[in-house]
Motif scaffolding. Sequence first.
Motif, PDB file in Angstrom:
ATOM      1  N   LYS A  87       0.742  -1.124  -0.206  1.00  0.00           N
ATOM      2  CA  LYS A  87       0.003   0.017  -0.028  1.00  0.00           C
ATOM      3  C   LYS A  87       0.864   1.407   0.013  1.00  0.00           C
ATOM      4  O   LYS A  87       0.408   2.263  -0.613  1.00  0.00           O
ATOM      5  N   TYR A  88       1.964   1.133   0.800  1.00  0.00           N
ATOM      6  CA  TYR A  88       2.959   2.247   0.774  1.00  0.00           C
ATOM      7  C   TYR A  88       4.101   2.101   0.083  1.00  0.00           C
ATOM      8  O   TYR A  88       4.836   1.201   0.361  1.00  0.00           O
ATOM      9  N   VAL A  89       4.324   2.904  -0.908  1.00  0.00           N
ATOM     10  CA  VAL A  89       5.616   2.691  -1.681  1.00  0.00           C
ATOM     11  C   VAL A  89       6.249   4.224  -1.846  1.00  0.00           C
ATOM     12  O   VAL A  89       5.669   5.204  -1.782  1.00  0.00           O
ATOM     13  N   GLY A  90       7.661   4.162  -2.031  1.00  0.00           N
ATOM     14  CA  GLY A  90       8.107   5.591  -2.017  1.00  0.00           C
ATOM     15  C   GLY A  90       9.127   5.839  -0.824  1.00  0.00           C
ATOM     16  O   GLY A  90       9.594   6.830  -0.877  1.00  0.00           O
ATOM     17  N   GLY A  91       8.865   5.337   0.276  1.00  0.00           N
ATOM     18  CA  GLY A  91       9.534   5.676   1.163  1.00  0.00           C
ATOM     19  C   GLY A  91       8.977   6.544   2.491  1.00  0.00           C
ATOM     20  O   GLY A  91       7.341   6.497   2.239  1.00  0.00           O
ATOM     21  N   THR A  92       9.530   7.103   3.200  1.00  0.00           N
ATOM     22  CA  THR A  92       9.099   7.847   4.420  1.00  0.00           C
ATOM     23  C   THR A  92       8.255   8.824   4.093  1.00  0.00           C
ATOM     24  O   THR A  92       7.229   8.799   4.729  1.00  0.00           O
ATOM     25  N   VAL A  93       8.551   9.708   3.162  1.00  0.00           N
ATOM     26  CA  VAL A  93       7.707  10.817   2.889  1.00  0.00           C
ATOM     27  C   VAL A  93       6.337  10.496   2.223  1.00  0.00           C
ATOM     28  O   VAL A  93       5.543  11.114   2.633  1.00  0.00           O
ATOM     29  N   SER A  94       6.452   9.753   1.230  1.00  0.00           N
ATOM     30  CA  SER A  94       5.275   9.199   0.497  1.00  0.00           C
ATOM     31  C   SER A  94       4.395   8.774   1.366  1.00  0.00           C
ATOM     32  O   SER A  94       3.319   8.745   1.340  1.00  0.00           O
ATOM     33  N   THR A  95       4.728   7.852   2.405  1.00  0.00           N
ATOM     34  CA  THR A  95       4.153   7.229   3.319  1.00  0.00           C
ATOM     35  C   THR A  95       3.365   8.252   4.167  1.00  0.00           C
ATOM     36  O   THR A  95       2.139   8.077   4.533  1.00  0.00           O
ATOM     37  N   LEU A  96       4.037   9.197   4.652  1.00  0.00           N
ATOM     38  CA  LEU A  96       3.493  10.115   5.548  1.00  0.00           C
ATOM     39  C   LEU A  96       2.446  10.988   4.973  1.00  0.00           C
ATOM     40  O   LEU A  96       1.305  11.239   5.451  1.00  0.00           O
ATOM     41  N   LYS A  97       2.534  11.224   3.617  1.00  0.00           N
ATOM     42  CA  LYS A  97       1.636  11.957   2.534  1.00  0.00           C
ATOM     43  C   LYS A  97       0.270  10.831   2.366  1.00  0.00           C
ATOM     44  O   LYS A  97      -0.785  11.557   2.487  1.00  0.00           O
ATOM     45  N   ALA A  98       0.674   9.594   2.205  1.00  0.00           N
ATOM     46  CA  ALA A  98      -0.464   8.815   1.926  1.00  0.00           C
ATOM     47  C   ALA A  98      -1.209   8.666   3.242  1.00  0.00           C
ATOM     48  O   ALA A  98      -2.578   8.705   3.292  1.00  0.00           O
ATOM     49  N   ILE A  99      -0.594   8.597   4.455  1.00  0.00           N
ATOM     50  CA  ILE A  99      -1.474   8.476   5.727  1.00  0.00           C
ATOM     51  C   ILE A  99      -2.236   9.770   5.815  1.00  0.00           C
ATOM     52  O   ILE A  99      -3.180   9.803   6.399  1.00  0.00           O
ATOM     53  N   TRP A 100      -1.429  11.033   5.746  1.00  0.00           N
ATOM     54  CA  TRP A 100      -2.322  12.299   5.983  1.00  0.00           C
ATOM     55  C   TRP A 100      -3.455  12.401   5.254  1.00  0.00           C
ATOM     56  O   TRP A 100      -4.662  12.828   5.607  1.00  0.00           O
ATOM     57  N   SER A 101      -3.226  12.017   3.800  1.00  0.00           N
ATOM     58  CA  SER A 101      -4.433  12.349   3.041  1.00  0.00           C
ATOM     59  C   SER A 101      -5.713  11.289   3.171  1.00  0.00           C
ATOM     60  O   SER A 101      -6.575  11.656   2.929  1.00  0.00           O
ATOM     61  N   GLU A 102      -5.266  10.068   3.582  1.00  0.00           N
ATOM     62  CA  GLU A 102      -6.249   9.099   4.013  1.00  0.00           C
ATOM     63  C   GLU A 102      -6.870   9.396   5.163  1.00  0.00           C
ATOM     64  O   GLU A 102      -8.268   8.993   5.357  1.00  0.00           O
ATOM     65  N   GLU A 103      -6.199   9.706   6.300  1.00  0.00           N
ATOM     66  CA  GLU A 103      -6.577   9.356   7.494  1.00  0.00           C
ATOM     67  C   GLU A 103      -6.298  10.641   8.532  1.00  0.00           C
ATOM     68  O   GLU A 103      -7.065  10.921   9.612  1.00  0.00           O
ATOM     69  N   GLY A 104      -5.760  11.674   7.760  1.00  0.00           N
ATOM     70  CA  GLY A 104      -5.443  12.942   8.549  1.00  0.00           C
ATOM     71  C   GLY A 104      -4.565  12.761   9.928  1.00  0.00           C
ATOM     72  O   GLY A 104      -3.831  11.937   9.935  1.00  0.00           O
ATOM     73  N   VAL A 105      -4.525  13.893  10.479  1.00  0.00           N
ATOM     74  CA  VAL A 105      -3.732  14.146  11.937  1.00  0.00           C
ATOM     75  C   VAL A 105      -4.095  12.781  12.646  1.00  0.00           C
ATOM     76  O   VAL A 105      -2.901  12.222  13.177  1.00  0.00           O
ATOM     77  N   ARG A 106      -4.990  12.335  12.844  1.00  0.00           N
ATOM     78  CA  ARG A 106      -5.153  11.246  13.701  1.00  0.00           C
ATOM     79  C   ARG A 106      -4.692   9.854  13.116  1.00  0.00           C
ATOM     80  O   ARG A 106      -4.249   9.091  13.982  1.00  0.00           O
ATOM     81  N   GLY A 107      -4.717   9.886  11.980  1.00  0.00           N
ATOM     82  CA  GLY A 107      -4.196   8.562  11.351  1.00  0.00           C
ATOM     83  C   GLY A 107      -2.545   8.880  11.697  1.00  0.00           C
ATOM     84  O   GLY A 107      -1.848   7.775  11.978  1.00  0.00           O
ATOM     85  N   LEU A 108      -1.923   9.846  11.613  1.00  0.00           N
ATOM     86  CA  LEU A 108      -0.461  10.086  11.881  1.00  0.00           C
ATOM     87  C   LEU A 108      -0.117   9.811  13.376  1.00  0.00           C
ATOM     88  O   LEU A 108       0.972   9.576  13.990  1.00  0.00           O
ATOM     89  N   TYR A 109      -1.149  10.024  14.254  1.00  0.00           N
ATOM     90  CA  TYR A 109      -0.930   9.791  15.707  1.00  0.00           C
ATOM     91  C   TYR A 109      -1.641   8.653  16.218  1.00  0.00           C
ATOM     92  O   TYR A 109      -2.039   8.708  17.427  1.00  0.00           O
ATOM     93  N   ARG A 110      -2.072   7.894  15.195  1.00  0.00           N
ATOM     94  CA  ARG A 110      -2.592   6.580  15.913  1.00  0.00           C
ATOM     95  C   ARG A 110      -1.691   5.576  16.537  1.00  0.00           C
ATOM     96  O   ARG A 110      -0.572   5.483  16.412  1.00  0.00           O
TER      97      ARG A 110
END
Length: 322
Positions: free
Chosen positions: A61-84
């Motif tokens: 689901k996550y390709v391209g490394g750290t930055v792209s994964t951060l962006k993907a989680i942010w776009s799909e789940e918002g701040v709550r996703g990053l602090y899950r």
Amino acid sequence: MDIGTSNGLLQKIHSFFKVHDSMYKTATAGAVSGLVAAIMVCPLDVVKVRLQNQTASSVPKYVGGTVSTLKAIWSEEGVRGLYRGLSPAVVSYLPDRAIWFSCYYKFKIFFADSFHCSMDESSVHLAASLSASVVNTLLLNPIWVVRTRIMLQPPHPSPASSLSHHYTSMYDAFSTIIRTEGFSALYKGLGPTLLGVSHAAVQFPVYEKLKQILAEDERHRLRDPQHELSNTGIIIASSVSKMIACIATYPHEVLRTRLQTLHPNDAQPEINKYHGMVQATRLIIAEEGVRGFYKGLSASLVRSVPSAALSIWCYEWLLRVL
């Protein structure tokens, strides 16, 4: 309660903290540094765990490394996703650092006395860091299992699966795991986690040695034999030692994540795909090669090195203040 009794009680409390002064200072400094680290690095923890958990048999689901994964989680789940998983992260980091640093301090005294040498000896640092890590791991593994599960789950329940549960809270995660998988499930990944004590065994002897070298250099340059290592020196020593330890011992983190998480077996969905450290190691090598053991390494370095620098600086600073 009369004045004499209250004064006597205060004296007893004062005496207790005076006797155990160093241990409680160490535990307090460790706990505060753990809290700061938990809040600062939670998004990178989420990224690291999700990358570690991507297996060869599933579409990544996550390709391209750290930055792209951060962006993907942010776009799909918002701040709550990053602090899950922040709650179990805080609950784990607070006692984690408090227990580890206080045990490390006590074990340094114990081994220095046992070896009849100075606490600055590398052998003392090695023995103390290993011992503190084993105690810490045995006490906190259940919280790490819950943290990993919560960090990996999507924001909403997924389609029904025999091995899939959507945890609504830490309490729900603990009770569900115990009810459906048994108490022993809270100690999944214990083998690679104990193997991971090698991380501290690398990091802290290197850190202590670098501290000595940098402090001596600063004293020589400033011509001040009483000079304590500067903040810059602490940050350099902690960053370099953490980076070396992280790269050297990273595979155990991937193993731990895979064993702590539920992966249905393709042939028998009711059976977990990974069931033991040796079996998991062989399966990852067969399906993903050696590179499989380094998934999420960049996220781990970006997360761990600044976190270690901040955490250890905070710890050292608080010890001086206290």
